[in-house]
Enzyme design. Structure first.
Site, PDB file in Angstrom:
ATOM      1  N   ASN A 208      -1.895  -5.037  -7.055  1.00 57.00           N
ATOM      2  CA  ASN A 208      -1.563  -4.284  -5.842  1.00 57.00           C
ATOM      3  C   ASN A 208      -0.204  -3.579  -5.945  1.00 57.00           C
ATOM      4  O   ASN A 208       0.360  -3.170  -4.936  1.00 57.00           O
ATOM      5  CB  ASN A 208      -1.616  -5.190  -4.611  1.00 57.00           C
ATOM      6  CG  ASN A 208      -0.637  -6.340  -4.698  1.00 57.00           C
ATOM      7  OD1 ASN A 208       0.067  -6.492  -5.692  1.00 57.00           O
ATOM      8  ND2 ASN A 208      -0.595  -7.160  -3.667  1.00 57.00           N
ATOM      9  N   HIS A 332       9.538  -9.976  -0.870  1.00 59.32           N
ATOM     10  CA  HIS A 332       8.645 -10.821  -0.077  1.00 59.32           C
ATOM     11  C   HIS A 332       8.115 -12.054  -0.807  1.00 59.32           C
ATOM     12  O   HIS A 332       7.189 -12.695  -0.323  1.00 59.32           O
ATOM     13  CB  HIS A 332       7.495  -9.990   0.516  1.00 59.32           C
ATOM     14  CG  HIS A 332       6.785  -9.108  -0.462  1.00 59.32           C
ATOM     15  ND1 HIS A 332       6.717  -7.742  -0.313  1.00 59.32           N
ATOM     16  CD2 HIS A 332       6.124  -9.388  -1.582  1.00 59.32           C
ATOM     17  CE1 HIS A 332       6.029  -7.228  -1.320  1.00 59.32           C
ATOM     18  NE2 HIS A 332       5.655  -8.211  -2.095  1.00 59.32           N
ATOM     19  N   ASN A 333       8.685 -12.370  -1.976  1.00 59.60           N
ATOM     20  CA  ASN A 333       8.366 -13.648  -2.638  1.00 59.60           C
ATOM     21  C   ASN A 333       9.694 -14.293  -3.000  1.00 59.60           C
ATOM     22  O   ASN A 333      10.174 -14.163  -4.125  1.00 59.60           O
ATOM     23  CB  ASN A 333       7.560 -13.424  -3.933  1.00 59.60           C
ATOM     24  CG  ASN A 333       6.091 -13.153  -3.675  1.00 59.60           C
ATOM     25  OD1 ASN A 333       5.616 -13.243  -2.546  1.00 59.60           O
ATOM     26  ND2 ASN A 333       5.361 -12.829  -4.715  1.00 59.60           N
ATOM     27  N   MET A 384      -3.811   2.535   0.450  1.00 65.01           N
ATOM     28  CA  MET A 384      -3.680   3.928   0.011  1.00 65.01           C
ATOM     29  C   MET A 384      -4.498   4.893   0.871  1.00 65.01           C
ATOM     30  O   MET A 384      -4.411   6.108   0.676  1.00 65.01           O
ATOM     31  CB  MET A 384      -4.064   4.057  -1.458  1.00 65.01           C
ATOM     32  CG  MET A 384      -5.435   3.537  -1.796  1.00 65.01           C
ATOM     33  SD  MET A 384      -5.671   3.534  -3.586  1.00 65.01           S
ATOM     34  CE  MET A 384      -7.229   2.655  -3.715  1.00 65.01           C
ATOM     35  N   HIS A 407       4.493  -8.697   5.342  1.00 66.68           N
ATOM     36  CA  HIS A 407       4.821  -7.872   4.177  1.00 66.68           C
ATOM     37  C   HIS A 407       3.791  -6.790   3.894  1.00 66.68           C
ATOM     38  O   HIS A 407       4.044  -5.896   3.108  1.00 66.68           O
ATOM     39  CB  HIS A 407       5.017  -8.739   2.943  1.00 66.68           C
ATOM     40  CG  HIS A 407       3.765  -9.100   2.202  1.00 66.68           C
ATOM     41  ND1 HIS A 407       2.657  -9.638   2.804  1.00 66.68           N
ATOM     42  CD2 HIS A 407       3.456  -8.997   0.890  1.00 66.68           C
ATOM     43  CE1 HIS A 407       1.730  -9.847   1.885  1.00 66.68           C
ATOM     44  NE2 HIS A 407       2.175  -9.472   0.728  1.00 66.68           N
ATOM     45  N   GLY A 410      -2.450  -7.352   4.366  1.00 64.76           N
ATOM     46  CA  GLY A 410      -3.122  -8.620   4.083  1.00 64.76           C
ATOM     47  C   GLY A 410      -4.550  -8.359   3.657  1.00 64.76           C
ATOM     48  O   GLY A 410      -5.282  -7.579   4.290  1.00 64.76           O
TER      49      GLY A 410
END
Lengths: 484, 141
Positions: A208, A332-333, A384, A407, A410
């Site tokens: 992604n 975001h991690n 997209m 983030h 999902g």
């Protein structure tokens, strides 16, 4: 796993709670709408995101509640969209709370361009992005770093890339933590991890990860949009990638270290991927130092890619590099020590965000001075074919979620199912009808990342906005997308 | 039955089977390789011996898959197949040695699909039945 015994209580229109019971040390809270909860309950098969959240609520030292944002979906160990803050003295640090793509994040660049400047040149721009940005499985970057240079990347983060000529110091002030986390120890990172990264600094990756050229479709908050330098019709660029193979190897190495630590310190583990170590143990400290190093690698990676994107724009459209500025970059991690108010007093906590971003409200000193009065920009990548959003952090979010938010949209559908349902040709054709030009390296990247494989971004954003955790600032629509 | 990919919303589940642990481990490696690149486009021109260890068969499986991923990056190679050369258990630690065949990455020739970031302990299973061994884990894509 099953959700059969999970008791859900609606606390507010957009806040649901699983009250503390059994082995849970705190309640679990989900910030979403009723439809989001229904989907979670219906889709809960072998991998249940709600059960994963309950498991997090059972970990030692967890503060306030185990939290999940509206983009929640099953991960491994932690749910994606999950947040867990831990007391530094009796809490734990977890590999699953960070993930294998350490400090994966999003950078948004704002440009001086408008939609008209790009009209009719979309294919040329897409081709130039494809040419300048190494992407996809098996690609390597133009940098070839030896172990000493990799150590510099791990210690200095984005500033090391700037020193090599990638971007400018102006970029650094608009990156979360200024693109460099303290406490990184390259000696806590294995030789194997460093070897894997020697050709991968400045690569996008696959799955992604993407570069997307977008335009500002609508402004919702004029003050914040002004602070962020956004106006309708303006071209922005979103970059989504992480720490590449180095981060993956750190996760792999410490999964074994923390599994042994879980046994050594007798930490009750409800799912094997949730292995963890006490924050203050030698194993916990080593993992933390390694994660900081991995995070700095991700900062450097996005800094190099920012430069390559500027080169692609200059090559395709003659855009001067200085006309493309960093609006903000967030990860975001992550796992980080932060100060938050708990029971009326400011306290240090170790906050894990797995597929969730930091979203600090106005006034926090961590936010760039230019944005302090409106709150931190929160960059949310959609799909997209739909929209992405720029939101802002709020005081309510500081009180509720340790200043954390969603983030992305999902995933709603597995990659396998998406591959079956969305043939690449028809997705590309449909995107073309929507005015989106797409390029991809992976054979199935377009199918797997089809807009229909994700939750409805509008519903997800409205739930988070409605909860008050974040507020909408601007909606962005895609024009050109490069997938790995 | 050969390896199978299982639905997982964010990533993908990998299930491998075999009459023996060795067969199931090799089956799992083949499954993961197929996810990344079409093995038919990769020629067995070189080989690499890699090792993995684990406190049980499940963690051995995950470590082996991760060793394959690390070798891909370090050697800049894609793989055609795997042969398990030895498997033993000593002092509570499982150890496997295997030989990967493949060649240097050539993006003009190799048909690439998804990269796999890591094999995880998510959904980890290692079970023996009358039919042989079944191994499962979630791959982070």
């Amino acid at each position: 796993m099953t959700t059969a015994k999970i008791n859900l209580v609606r606390r507010d229109q957009y806040i649901f709670e699983i009250p503390k019971s059994g082995e849970m040390n705190v309640p679990a809270r989900i910030y979403t709408d009723q439809a989001g909860i229904d989907d979670l309950l219906e889709s809960a098969g072998e991998w249940s995101a709600l059960q994963q959240l309950v498991n997090v609520a059972c970990l030692p030292g967890i503060q306030r509640a185990a939290l999940a944002m509206a983009d929640i979906h099953p991960g491994y160990g932690f749910p994606i969209g999950g947040v867990g803050a831990f007391d530094p003295t009796d809490g734990v640090i977890s590999v699953a709370g960070v993930g294998f793509d350490i400090n994966c994040g999003v950078r948004t660049l704002r440009t001086m361009l408008t939609r008209e400047d790009i009209a009719g040149k979309e294919d040329r721009l897409a081709d130039k992005l494809m040419e300048h940005v190494p992407a996809g499985l098996g690609s390597t970057g133009e940098l070839r770093l030896d172990e000493k240079e990799i150590n510099n990347v791990l210690e200095k983060g984005a500033s090391y890339a700037v020193g090599l000529g990638y971007g400018t110091t102006d970029d650094l002030g608009f990156i979360e933590s200024s693109g460099k986390l303290e406490g990184a120890d390259p000696s806590a990172v294995s030789k194997k991890a460093k070897q894997r990264q020697m050709k991968q600094v400045g690569t996008l990756g696959s799955g992604n990860h993407y570069v997307e050229v977008q335009y500002v479709d609508e402004i919702f908050d004029q003050d914040a949009a002004e602070a962020y330098g956004l106006q309708p019709g303006q071209i922005t660029i979103m970059l989504h990638t992480g720490s590449r193979a180095l981060g993956h190897q750190i996760g792999t190495d410490y999964l074994q270290t923390l599994e042994a630590a879980s046994k050594k310190y007798r930490i009750p583990i409800r799912e094997r991927e949730l292995v963890c170590a006490p924050i203050n143990s030698p194993e916990g400290k080593a993992y933390y130092s390694a994660v900081m190093a991995g995070a700095n690698c991700a900062f450097a990676n996005r800094q190099v890619l920012t430069h390559l994107i500027r080169e692609a724009f200059e090559d395709a459209l003659g855009t001067p590099e200085e006309d493309i500025e960093t609006l903000y970059e967030i990860a975001h991690n992550t796992v980080k020590f932060e100060q938050h108010e708990i029971d009326g007093a400011m306290k240090d906590v170790l906050v894990h965000r797995k597929g969730a971003t930091r979203a600090f409200g106005p006034g926090r000193p961590e936010i760039p001075p230019r944005y302090q009065h409106v709150g931190q920009p929160v960059l949310v990548g959609g799909t997209m074919g739909t929209s992405s959003y720029i939101l802002r952090g709020t005081d309510f979010g500081m009180d509720e979620t340790f200043g954390s938010a969603l983030h992305g949209a999902g995933r709603a559908m597995s990659r396998r199912a998406a591959k079956k349902q969305y043939p690449a040709k028809s997705v590309t054709h449909r995107l073309r009808e929507l005015g989106v030009t797409v390029r991809a390296h992976g054979k199935h990247a377009i199918s797997e990342e089809a807009p229909g494989a994700y939750k409805d971004i509008e519903a997800v954003i409205n739930a988070m906005h409605g909860s008050g955790i974040v507020q909408k600032v601007a909606r962005l629509k895609p024009i050109v997308c490069l997938k790995g | 039955m050969p390896w199978e990919l299982l639905d997982h919303q964010a990533d993908v589940g990998l299930q491998a089977t075999g009459n023996s642990i060795e067969d199931a481990l090799a089956d799992g490696v083949r499954g993961m390789l197929s996810l990344m690149v079409d093995p038919a486009t990769v020629q067995p021109q070189e080989h690499w011996v890699i090792e993995a260890r684990g406190s049980d068969v499940g963690s051995l499986f995950v470590d082996l898959l991760n060793s394959v991923l690390a070798t891909k990056d370090i050697e800049n190679a894609f793989f055609h197949d795997v042969v398990i050369e030895s498997l033993d258990q000593q002092d509570g630690t499982w150890h496997v040695s295997c030989r990967l065949s493949g060649e240097a990455i050539d993006l003009a020739k190799h048909e690439v699909d998804s990269d796999v970031k890591a094999a995880t302990y998510g959904g980890l299973r290692a079970e023996q039945s009358d039919d042989g061994w079944l191994l499962r884990c979630v791959l982070d894509l």
